[in-house]
Design an enzyme around this catalytic site. Structure first.
Site, PDB file in Angstrom:
ATOM      1  N   LYS A 164    -101.763 -95.360  48.122  1.00 28.45           N
ATOM      2  CA  LYS A 164    -101.024 -95.811  49.234  1.00 28.45           C
ATOM      3  C   LYS A 164     -99.870 -94.767  49.609  1.00 28.45           C
ATOM      4  CE  LYS A 164     -98.128-100.007  49.410  1.00 28.45           C
ATOM      5  NZ  LYS A 164     -97.618-101.225  48.487  1.00 28.45           N
ATOM      6  N   HIS A 216     -97.176 -95.697  51.651  1.00 28.00           N
ATOM      7  CA  HIS A 216     -96.113 -96.267  51.978  1.00 28.00           C
ATOM      8  C   HIS A 216     -95.605 -97.085  50.792  1.00 28.00           C
ATOM      9  CE1 HIS A 216     -99.170 -99.135  52.812  1.00 28.00           C
ATOM     10  NE2 HIS A 216     -98.066-100.231  52.596  1.00 28.00           N
TER      11      HIS A 216
END
Length: 226
Positions: free
Chosen positions: A113, A115
């Site tokens: 991921k 973010h």
């Protein structure tokens, strides 16, 4: 020469798990082409563990094994993506609910991921003693990928693996199973909820499954490990 299949007296948890798996189409009998190209007379489809009753039976079986096998003390259950995630989660809940064991739970993402908190690991910090929860260990790919991730976490130590089913058959080009290879290579125990011997034992106890038993035993003669 026939490869001996160890048949043991099945405890209540194993019997209930196998029976539920058969009744709900999770454990199937027939002809199934495996990734290896072998034609297997049985197949365990963990993707069909999707009802409350099946998940409860699965969680109970995992938790019972973790509290009664050669798996040593542990702090965290790790579920490799994707099937291992839910299996580890329900097992952590059952360990607390039925056994009073409060353990951590963690899992990985297939893609990191970029973010929020970022990264590809979610849940408990990877430190302490870890048990990996898997479904059917075929070639050990998910286990090796997990161990590679853990190499960046020196405070984490894998002390065991628990899987749903051990097919107990030779890998390609070796007389060892994937389980035997991993145990030999890394030195931690790998315990199954059920093995092919348990399946055969259950079918013999129930009766009426003579053709299926014969097919599995013939398959074991060709591909089974000692």
């Amino acid at each position: 020469m026939s490869v001996p299949v160890k048949e043991v007296e099945l405890d209540k948890t194993k019997q209930q798990f196998i029976e539920s798996a058969i009744d709900n189409g999770v454990l199937l009998f027939g002809q199934f082409t495996l990734k290896s190209g072998r034609i297997s007379p049985y197949f365990f489809n963990a993707g069909r563990l999707y009802t409350s009753s099946l998940l409860a039976a699965t969680a109970e079986a995992y938790a019972t094994l973790l509290t009664s096998s050669r798996i040593p003390e542990f702090d965290i259950l790790f579920g490799p993506a994707y099937k291992g995630i839910s299996l580890a989660a329900i097992t952590a809940v059952e360990l607390y609910r039925s056994h009073g064991r409060n353990v951590g739970f963690a899992y990985n993402r297939k893609e990191a991921k970029d973010h929020g908190e970022g990264g590809n690991l979610v849940g408990a910090p990877l430190k302490g003693r870890i048990v990996i929860i898997d479904d059917v260990l075929t070639r050990g790919t998910a286990i090796r990928e997990s161990l590679e991730m853990f190499s960046n976490h020196p405070e984490a130590k894998v002390v065991g693996v628990v899987q749903l089913v051990d097919r107990q058959e030779k890998g390609q080009g070796t007389n060892l199973s994937a389980v035997q290879q991993l145990e030999e290579e890394y030195g931690f125990p790998i315990e199954p909820i059920i093995g092919v011997g348990d399946i055969i034992g259950y079918l013999k106890i129930k009766g009426g499954w003579e053709k299926e038993v014969e097919s599995i035993e013939l398959y074991r003669e060709e591909y089974g490990v000692k």
